[in-house]
Design a protein around this motif. Structure first.
Motif, PDB file in Angstrom:
ATOM      1  N   LEU A 221       6.447  11.539 -14.280  1.00  0.00           N
ATOM      2  CA  LEU A 221       5.603  10.781 -13.350  1.00  0.00           C
ATOM      3  C   LEU A 221       5.916   9.288 -13.396  1.00  0.00           C
ATOM      4  O   LEU A 221       5.889   8.607 -12.351  1.00  0.00           O
ATOM      5  CB  LEU A 221       4.130  11.026 -13.674  1.00  0.00           C
ATOM      6  N   ASN A 222       6.215   8.769 -14.573  1.00  0.00           N
ATOM      7  CA  ASN A 222       6.602   7.354 -14.674  1.00  0.00           C
ATOM      8  C   ASN A 222       7.892   7.100 -13.905  1.00  0.00           C
ATOM      9  O   ASN A 222       8.033   6.071 -13.224  1.00  0.00           O
ATOM     10  CB  ASN A 222       6.781   6.958 -16.139  1.00  0.00           C
ATOM     11  N   SER A 225       7.134   7.153 -10.207  1.00  0.00           N
ATOM     12  CA  SER A 225       6.441   5.926  -9.786  1.00  0.00           C
ATOM     13  C   SER A 225       7.420   4.778  -9.569  1.00  0.00           C
ATOM     14  O   SER A 225       7.236   3.945  -8.679  1.00  0.00           O
ATOM     15  CB  SER A 225       5.398   5.521 -10.834  1.00  0.00           C
ATOM     16  N   SER A 226       8.484   4.751 -10.378  1.00  0.00           N
ATOM     17  CA  SER A 226       9.446   3.652 -10.283  1.00  0.00           C
ATOM     18  C   SER A 226      10.330   3.739  -9.050  1.00  0.00           C
ATOM     19  O   SER A 226      10.962   2.748  -8.669  1.00  0.00           O
ATOM     20  CB  SER A 226      10.318   3.622 -11.545  1.00  0.00           C
ATOM     21  N   SER A 228       9.232   5.545  -6.060  1.00  0.00           N
ATOM     22  CA  SER A 228       8.430   6.219  -5.035  1.00  0.00           C
ATOM     23  C   SER A 228       8.717   5.746  -3.617  1.00  0.00           C
ATOM     24  O   SER A 228       8.553   6.507  -2.663  1.00  0.00           O
ATOM     25  CB  SER A 228       6.939   6.054  -5.349  1.00  0.00           C
ATOM     26  N   GLN A 244      -0.963   6.099 -10.273  1.00  0.00           N
ATOM     27  CA  GLN A 244      -0.435   5.323  -9.148  1.00  0.00           C
ATOM     28  C   GLN A 244       0.068   6.212  -8.030  1.00  0.00           C
ATOM     29  O   GLN A 244      -0.049   5.874  -6.853  1.00  0.00           O
ATOM     30  CB  GLN A 244       0.689   4.417  -9.650  1.00  0.00           C
ATOM     31  N   LEU A 245       0.599   7.368  -8.364  1.00  0.00           N
ATOM     32  CA  LEU A 245       1.163   8.255  -7.351  1.00  0.00           C
ATOM     33  C   LEU A 245       0.097   8.785  -6.395  1.00  0.00           C
ATOM     34  O   LEU A 245       0.396   9.114  -5.246  1.00  0.00           O
ATOM     35  CB  LEU A 245       1.883   9.429  -8.015  1.00  0.00           C
ATOM     36  N   THR A 249       1.465   8.661  -2.291  1.00  0.00           N
ATOM     37  CA  THR A 249       2.157   9.864  -1.856  1.00  0.00           C
ATOM     38  C   THR A 249       1.470  10.515  -0.671  1.00  0.00           C
ATOM     39  O   THR A 249       0.238  10.505  -0.562  1.00  0.00           O
ATOM     40  CB  THR A 249       2.234  10.902  -2.994  1.00  0.00           C
TER      41      THR A 249
END
Length: 599
Positions: A221-222, A225-226, A228, A244-245, A249
């Motif tokens: 997930l990290n 996020s970087s 996206s 954050q996603l 999204t």
């Protein structure tokens, strides 16, 4: 990470004495001669557009998990005309027009893998030649497909070979990991840097299936996020996006009535009915009932249809329709009980233990060997008296065979059910499926299998393909025994361990040489007759010096084994084995417990 380019390519070999094994993980064609390991060809389909030795060499070293099998299996299972609704969904259309993440959420068995495969096909159909995918798959007990590293390897593998060239970032990574004649496996950080460098020059479409089966979700997930807003990415999962996603999204939920899943189920049943005996009103009743009870779960419908196909009369069909299980858990409970009531119940129980807790995927031939092992009599039955038919042993709703003849649990939800229900086996009246029992039985089976090998087994390389389980048994009986919390001196397994750890036994010599070979050449893909012939030939030519029985007892980490051998004058400093001796073994690998060695 070093940027130095090495222009003089070394010979495509690695000295046998090196402990580095990363290059040969899952190698499928090789020769070992005169102390050199030679990769000769690639034995599995890869995303390569060039046949150069350099590309094959780097591909073998990279050792990316094989997600092509997942894709092919999904394609073969997909019913024509299903999944098309996702392509006209507003969120999908919006996603296609600009880089973003599209998150598709649905409960277990709702057809998410089929939808992700539909998307891959659609993108390729519209000329997107830079489509990559990764299938998180927790059924693979090796962990290669369920971790963050597996994802990085998979994407690098697919994006690095294009237009008959290898990407320079991967080439530099390979060169930076090469030290003399050995090539070390890259770290996760190095893989991240390599992938980022590739992504600077490409904007691929990436499809990630079954995020809920990932065992390192935070890392993935990290990473998502970087990037996206830089790439086109589809994620399928049982769970919604987090952190954050969640705010960046696009999302499609396929559990609600507005999705096209129910129409897909109707299409699936319509086509299935064309090939089955249901007619007239009965056909309508079956279709209506299954759609009504499905709760949007393709997997549930497929399982019930398999049961209904076995009904011989309309009366039994109607009775079955009235007793349909409410969900997948109840479906699996019924399948397990059916297996428990069959004449093959012991084999079915044994197979579920192996498939849930074995350290590697198992081929159909290996499973046939496993079920020929009699734990009570401690013998291996003759295997060539009849053809092995898996579907006669266990319900097909629990176990399946993939396109590479690998036997696995039919769906990840089967594994979840077996592990979850292990706490309530007596209450539910099901097989006892727990980790300790599995490791105990598997280690027993492996030792029994090794003990039945003839004295001249190592010298007869033609016999190796007749013993497909020999590599697994040789590599892993120690690991399964080590996983046991307790090993009593009265246990049958303890007595078997004493038999295999008898220095005067020909089987001990045979096993220790095979074990040391695999310690030096870890993760070779030996599930083919060709590879087994070459492994046997290599062990004959190269002398792999095994350790003493005490050395292997120390690896097992069971105090009573060690103390018994020490009491029989086994020397802690006796030389042999990969790490040299018992005393030298511990610093090389922290899993070996020095505290259990007597001083």
């Amino acid at each position: 990470m070093s940027e130095e380019l090495v222009t003089n390519h070394r010979k495509h070999s690695l000295n046998v004495n090196s402990h580095d094994t990363g290059m040969f993980a899952n190698a499928s064609n090789f020769e070992i001669s005169g102390g050199q390991f030679m990769v000769t060809a690639s034995g599995e389909e890869r995303n390569l557009t060039s046949t150069s030795d350099e590309e094959k060499k780097i591909s073998e070293w990279l050792n990316a998990p094989d997600c092509l099998t997942n894709f092919t299996t999904a394609i073969n299972k997909k019913t024509a005309g299903t999944g098309q609704w996702i392509l006209s969904h507003p969120e999908y259309v919006m996603w296609r027009n600009s880089p973003n993440i599209l998150w598709i959420k649905g409960k277990a068995g709702s057809g998410k893998t089929i939808l992700s495969t539909t998307i891959i096909e659609d993108l390729r159909h519209h000329g997107k030649d830079n489509v990559c995918f990764h299938y998180f798959d927790s059924r693979d007990n090796s962990g290669a497909k369920s971790g963050y590293r597996g994802l990085l390897l998979s994407l690098i593998q697919q994006m690095s070979y294009h237009k008959q060239t290898i990407h320079s970032a991967l080439q530099r990574l390979y060169e930076s990991c090469r030290h003399g004649l050995s090539v070390a496996p890259p770290s996760n950080t190095e893989l991240e840097i390599c992938l980022n460098m590739i992504l600077e020059e490409a904007t691929p479409f990436i499809v990630l299936d079954a995020m809920d089966e990932c065992c390192e979700t935070v890392e993935v997930l990290n990473w998502l996020s970087s990037i996206s807003n830089k790439l086109w990415i589809v994620v399928t999962s049982c769970h919604p996006p987090e952190g954050q996603l969640a705010s960046v999204t696009g999302q499609i939920t396929i559990d609600n009535p507005d999705s096209g899943i129910h129409e897909d189920i109707a299409t699936y049943l319509q086509i299935q009915m064309q090939n089955h005996i249901f007619k007239g009103d009965l056909k309508t009743q079956v279709t209506t009932k299954l759609i009504e009870k499905s709760q949007g779960q393709f997997r549930w419908v497929d399982c019930q249809f398999k049961v209904l196909k076995r009904c011989a009369t309309p009366k039994v069909v109607w009775r079955t329709l009235e007793k349909l299980p409410h969900d997948l858990e109840e479906t699996y409970a019924q399948a397990v009980k059916k297996s428990m009531e069959s004449e093959h119940n012991e084999d079915a129980h044994n197979l579920l233990l192996w498939l849930t807790y074995a350290f590697e995927p198992l081929s159909l031939n290996q499973v046939a060997d496993i079920l020929s092992i009699d734990l009570d009599e401690q013998v291996v039955d003759q295997r060539d008296l009849m053809d092995f038919k898996l579907h006669l042993v266990i319900d097909s709703n629990l176990v399946a065979i993939d396109t590479n003849n690998v036997v696995q649990l039919a769906h990840y939800s089967v594994k979840e059910f077996l592990i979850k229900s292990s706490k309530y086996t007596q209450t539910l009246g099901l097989f006892e499926i727990n980790e300790q029992l599995a490791h105990h039985n598997i280690s027993q089976a492996c030792i029994i299998y090794i003990l039945q090998l003839k004295n001249d087994f190592l010298m007869d390389d033609q016999s190796w393909p007749s013993f497909p389980l020999v590599h697994y048994a040789s590599k892993y009986w120690i690991d399964h025994m080590k996983a046991l919390n307790v090993l009593s001196s009265n246990d049958a397994l303890y007595n078997l361990a004493m038999k295999i750890l008898n220095e005067e036994s020909p089987q001990f010599i045979t096993w220790s040489e095979i074990y040391e070979f695999y310690e030096k050449w870890k993760d070779i893909n030996y599930n083919s007759e060709e590879i087994l012939h070459k492994v046997a030939s290599t062990i004959q030519k190269e002398h792999y010096i095994g350790g003493k029985p005490l050395y292997y007892a120390a690896i097992c980490s069971h105090k009573n084994l060690v103390e018994f051998l020490v009491s029989n004058n086994q020397n802690l400093d006796a030389q042999g084995g990969t790490y040299g001796s018992c005393q030298r073994l511990v610093p090389h690998n922290t899993r070996y417990q020095a505290s259990r060695l007597p001083t």
